[in-house]
Design a protein around this motif. Structure first.
Motif, PDB file in Angstrom:
ATOM      1  N   SER A 174      21.449  -1.872 -21.777  1.00  0.00           N
ATOM      2  CA  SER A 174      21.412  -1.772 -23.238  1.00  0.00           C
ATOM      3  C   SER A 174      20.043  -1.293 -23.725  1.00  0.00           C
ATOM      4  CB  SER A 174      21.745  -3.131 -23.868  1.00  0.00           C
ATOM      5  OG  SER A 174      20.699  -4.071 -23.670  1.00  0.00           O
ATOM      6  N   MET A 175      18.969  -1.641 -22.993  1.00  0.00           N
ATOM      7  CA  MET A 175      17.642  -1.173 -23.358  1.00  0.00           C
ATOM      8  C   MET A 175      17.538   0.341 -23.264  1.00  0.00           C
ATOM      9  SD  MET A 175      15.254  -4.098 -21.540  1.00  0.00           S
ATOM     10  CE  MET A 175      13.728  -3.175 -21.796  1.00  0.00           C
ATOM     11  N   SER A 176      18.283   0.943 -22.340  1.00  0.00           N
ATOM     12  CA  SER A 176      18.232   2.397 -22.174  1.00  0.00           C
ATOM     13  C   SER A 176      18.745   3.124 -23.408  1.00  0.00           C
ATOM     14  CB  SER A 176      19.043   2.809 -20.942  1.00  0.00           C
ATOM     15  OG  SER A 176      20.428   2.608 -21.150  1.00  0.00           O
ATOM     16  N   ILE A 178      10.419  -0.062 -15.071  1.00  0.00           N
ATOM     17  CA  ILE A 178       9.694  -1.236 -14.579  1.00  0.00           C
ATOM     18  C   ILE A 178      10.534  -2.497 -14.748  1.00  0.00           C
ATOM     19  CG2 ILE A 178       7.737  -2.760 -15.095  1.00  0.00           C
ATOM     20  CD1 ILE A 178       6.092  -0.191 -15.594  1.00  0.00           C
ATOM     21  N   HIS A 179      11.227  -2.606 -15.881  1.00  0.00           N
ATOM     22  CA  HIS A 179      12.035  -3.807 -16.110  1.00  0.00           C
ATOM     23  C   HIS A 179      13.280  -3.830 -15.236  1.00  0.00           C
ATOM     24  CE1 HIS A 179       9.329  -4.193 -19.541  1.00  0.00           C
ATOM     25  NE2 HIS A 179       9.678  -5.465 -19.556  1.00  0.00           N
ATOM     26  N   ALA A 180      13.827  -2.654 -14.937  1.00  0.00           N
ATOM     27  CA  ALA A 180      14.923  -2.604 -13.962  1.00  0.00           C
ATOM     28  C   ALA A 180      14.429  -3.064 -12.602  1.00  0.00           C
ATOM     29  CB  ALA A 180      15.473  -1.176 -13.880  1.00  0.00           C
ATOM     30  N   ARG A 181      13.204  -2.710 -12.268  1.00  0.00           N
ATOM     31  CA  ARG A 181      12.604  -3.129 -10.999  1.00  0.00           C
ATOM     32  C   ARG A 181      12.387  -4.637 -10.969  1.00  0.00           C
ATOM     33  NH1 ARG A 181       6.806  -0.776  -8.712  1.00  0.00           N
ATOM     34  NH2 ARG A 181       6.687  -2.076  -6.824  1.00  0.00           N
ATOM     35  N   ILE A 182      11.992  -5.204 -12.105  1.00  0.00           N
ATOM     36  CA  ILE A 182      11.803  -6.652 -12.178  1.00  0.00           C
ATOM     37  C   ILE A 182      13.110  -7.378 -11.907  1.00  0.00           C
ATOM     38  CG2 ILE A 182      11.388  -8.560 -13.798  1.00  0.00           C
ATOM     39  CD1 ILE A 182       9.161  -6.904 -15.031  1.00  0.00           C
ATOM     40  N   GLY A 209      15.074 -12.227  -4.552  1.00  0.00           N
ATOM     41  CA  GLY A 209      14.470 -13.489  -4.160  1.00  0.00           C
ATOM     42  C   GLY A 209      13.278 -13.338  -3.245  1.00  0.00           C
ATOM     43  N   GLU A 210      12.844 -12.089  -2.988  1.00  0.00           N
ATOM     44  CA  GLU A 210      11.713 -11.827  -2.090  1.00  0.00           C
ATOM     45  C   GLU A 210      10.395 -11.909  -2.855  1.00  0.00           C
ATOM     46  OE1 GLU A 210      11.741 -11.369   1.122  1.00  0.00           O
ATOM     47  OE2 GLU A 210      13.929 -11.499   1.294  1.00  0.00           O
ATOM     48  N   PRO A 211       9.526 -12.846  -2.512  1.00  0.00           N
ATOM     49  CA  PRO A 211       8.254 -13.009  -3.239  1.00  0.00           C
ATOM     50  C   PRO A 211       7.412 -11.745  -3.303  1.00  0.00           C
ATOM     51  CG  PRO A 211       8.655 -14.902  -1.842  1.00  0.00           C
ATOM     52  CD  PRO A 211       9.697 -13.893  -1.478  1.00  0.00           C
ATOM     53  N   GLU A 212       7.374 -10.975  -2.222  1.00  0.00           N
ATOM     54  CA  GLU A 212       6.538  -9.775  -2.219  1.00  0.00           C
ATOM     55  C   GLU A 212       7.068  -8.723  -3.191  1.00  0.00           C
ATOM     56  OE1 GLU A 212       3.583  -9.319  -0.831  1.00  0.00           O
ATOM     57  OE2 GLU A 212       3.774 -11.447  -0.322  1.00  0.00           O
ATOM     58  N   LEU A 213       8.398  -8.617  -3.289  1.00  0.00           N
ATOM     59  CA  LEU A 213       8.979  -7.669  -4.234  1.00  0.00           C
ATOM     60  C   LEU A 213       8.723  -8.115  -5.666  1.00  0.00           C
ATOM     61  CD1 LEU A 213      12.410  -6.784  -2.563  1.00  0.00           C
ATOM     62  CD2 LEU A 213      10.294  -5.451  -2.568  1.00  0.00           C
ATOM     63  N   VAL A 214       8.798  -9.420  -5.895  1.00  0.00           N
ATOM     64  CA  VAL A 214       8.516  -9.954  -7.227  1.00  0.00           C
ATOM     65  C   VAL A 214       7.056  -9.685  -7.602  1.00  0.00           C
ATOM     66  CG1 VAL A 214       8.352 -12.048  -8.636  1.00  0.00           C
ATOM     67  CG2 VAL A 214      10.297 -11.727  -7.092  1.00  0.00           C
ATOM     68  N   LYS A 215       6.165  -9.927  -6.662  1.00  0.00           N
ATOM     69  CA  LYS A 215       4.744  -9.701  -6.920  1.00  0.00           C
ATOM     70  C   LYS A 215       4.463  -8.237  -7.238  1.00  0.00           C
ATOM     71  CE  LYS A 215       0.140 -10.276  -4.885  1.00  0.00           C
ATOM     72  NZ  LYS A 215      -0.623 -10.710  -3.681  1.00  0.00           N
ATOM     73  N   ALA A 216       5.076  -7.319  -6.483  1.00  0.00           N
ATOM     74  CA  ALA A 216       4.862  -5.886  -6.726  1.00  0.00           C
ATOM     75  C   ALA A 216       5.410  -5.482  -8.089  1.00  0.00           C
ATOM     76  CB  ALA A 216       5.535  -5.068  -5.622  1.00  0.00           C
ATOM     77  N   ALA A 217       6.542  -6.054  -8.473  1.00  0.00           N
ATOM     78  CA  ALA A 217       7.130  -5.738  -9.782  1.00  0.00           C
ATOM     79  C   ALA A 217       6.246  -6.245 -10.915  1.00  0.00           C
ATOM     80  CB  ALA A 217       8.528  -6.345  -9.882  1.00  0.00           C
ATOM     81  N   GLU A 225       3.006  -6.654 -10.785  1.00  0.00           N
ATOM     82  CA  GLU A 225       1.815  -5.797 -10.843  1.00  0.00           C
ATOM     83  C   GLU A 225       2.116  -4.500 -11.593  1.00  0.00           C
ATOM     84  OE1 GLU A 225       0.689  -5.344  -6.795  1.00  0.00           O
ATOM     85  OE2 GLU A 225      -0.358  -7.273  -6.685  1.00  0.00           O
ATOM     86  N   ALA A 226       3.313  -3.951 -11.387  1.00  0.00           N
ATOM     87  CA  ALA A 226       3.702  -2.731 -12.104  1.00  0.00           C
ATOM     88  C   ALA A 226       3.888  -3.013 -13.589  1.00  0.00           C
ATOM     89  CB  ALA A 226       4.990  -2.175 -11.508  1.00  0.00           C
ATOM     90  N   HIS A 227       4.327  -4.227 -13.907  1.00  0.00           N
ATOM     91  CA  HIS A 227       4.596  -4.600 -15.302  1.00  0.00           C
ATOM     92  C   HIS A 227       3.324  -4.900 -16.078  1.00  0.00           C
ATOM     93  CE1 HIS A 227       5.488  -7.665 -18.459  1.00  0.00           C
ATOM     94  NE2 HIS A 227       6.521  -6.881 -18.699  1.00  0.00           N
ATOM     95  N   ASP A 228       2.246  -5.241 -15.409  1.00  0.00           N
ATOM     96  CA  ASP A 228       1.036  -5.746 -16.056  1.00  0.00           C
ATOM     97  C   ASP A 228       0.368  -4.685 -16.910  1.00  0.00           C
ATOM     98  OD1 ASP A 228      -1.235  -7.029 -16.822  1.00  0.00           O
ATOM     99  OD2 ASP A 228      -2.118  -7.189 -14.828  1.00  0.00           O
ATOM    100  N   TYR A 229       0.649  -4.696 -18.214  1.00  0.00           N
ATOM    101  CA  TYR A 229       0.042  -3.733 -19.125  1.00  0.00           C
ATOM    102  C   TYR A 229      -1.428  -4.007 -19.356  1.00  0.00           C
ATOM    103  CZ  TYR A 229       0.540  -7.523 -22.467  1.00  0.00           C
ATOM    104  OH  TYR A 229       0.448  -8.736 -23.082  1.00  0.00           O
TER     105      TYR A 229
END
Length: 308
Positions: free
Chosen positions: A198-200, A263-267, A274-282, A284-288
């Protein structure tokens, strides 16, 4: 004394704009006058509204044209004169430097006066300027711009406190998402994926896009089982969302919103994994707050390139 105080304040503001925003105060003054005039002034009009000589205005306009901030065109009303026209890049630079300039004015002047002193000084200056031609109300728009990633939000509250709130909320993003990922349920995940879709459809409605963005984060936060963390995070998020007035248009806004959508789709995908490393990378990408604009305005003395 008035002259010395004024000169000192101007020197301090000039230094801040040069060091933080990478733009001379004289250029910012020209951009401001062009903005106030609707984007166009003849060089003669610019001369009348500035303290420069005719040759000084000509050199200044030429240098700014080389940087892509203005264009000079033959005047439609007087072929012997040139019009100075603010470009889209110049408009973006004005919007981005505006908060830096206002913060510097507050730091070197406004914050040093009490409310009573400021009121008395304003009254005195109005007397000197012969009052009637001076606007009765002070324009408070300068206090309502919030740098937000690579864009700018117009808000209904003092932007400095909202920057602190936004930065604090961003710091809580990783622990909240990690906890939410551990407790994510299929129904909530389906809702999140539908919400991103819906954001798209809101790319051309920036205000609604940001509201939908924040609603997505609220939905994710529901899965966080740490009551204190969830409550604090949501209260900070609500504080930002409740003060949004509008998104200031910039020439790259549409592209930026598409980037935020990705970025939000990636989040959502990271939380679903459920993978911590993927969450952390997402996260970092989100951090404005790591953006060049935000860092220049809030945390560092790095220059803000004119083409950022």
């Amino acid at each position: 004394m008035v002259r010395d105080a004024s000169a000192q304040v101007v020197r301090n503001i000039s230094r801040d704009l040069d060091e933080i925003a990478g733009i001379p105060l004289e250029w910012y003054s020209v951009i401001t006058r062009l903005t106030e005039a609707g984007g166009t002034l003849s060089q003669n009009e610019l001369l009348q509204r500035s303290r420069f000589s005719q040759s000084g205005v000509s050199r200044l306009a030429k240098r700014m044209e080389e940087e892509g901030l203005v264009e000079r065109r033959p005047s439609e009303h007087d072929r012997r004169n040139l019009d100075v026209v603010l470009t889209e890049h110049g408009q973006d630079v004005f919007l981005r430097v505006l908060a830096v300039h206002h913060s510097s004015v507050q730091k070197h002047f406004g914050s040093r006066l009490s409310d009573e002193e400021a009121a008395a000084l304003t009254a005195l200056m109005r007397k000197v300027l012969d009052g009637p031609e001076v606007e009765e109300e002070v324009n408070e728009n300068l206090e309502q711009l919030l740098p937000f990633g690579e864009t700018v939000l117009a808000v209904t509250s003092e932007s400095t406190s909202l920057r602190d709130i936004a930065a604090t909320r961003e710091a809580l993003e990783l622990p909240l998402l990690l906890d939410a990922a551990r407790h994510m349920t299929p129904p909530v995940l389906n809702d999140l994926q539908a919400h991103v879709l819906s954001m798209s459809r809101l790319i051309d409605e920036p205000e609604e896009f940001f509201r939908a963005d924040w609603e997505l984060h609220r939905q994710i936060a529901v899965c966080c089982q740490n009551d204190v963390l969830r409550t604090l995070y949501l209260s900070l998020l609500d504080a930002i969302a409740s003060h949004l007035k509008r998104v200031v248009p910039t020439h790259n806004l549409r592209q930026y919103l598409y980037e935020r959508l990705a970025i939000h789709a990636r989040i959502v995908d990271a939380v679903a994994s459920g993978e911590p490393e993927l969450v952390k990378a997402a996260v970092e990408a989100h951090d404005y707050t790591s953006s060049q604009l935000y860092a220049a305005m809030v945390y560092s003395d790095d220059r803000l390139p004119l083409d950022s």
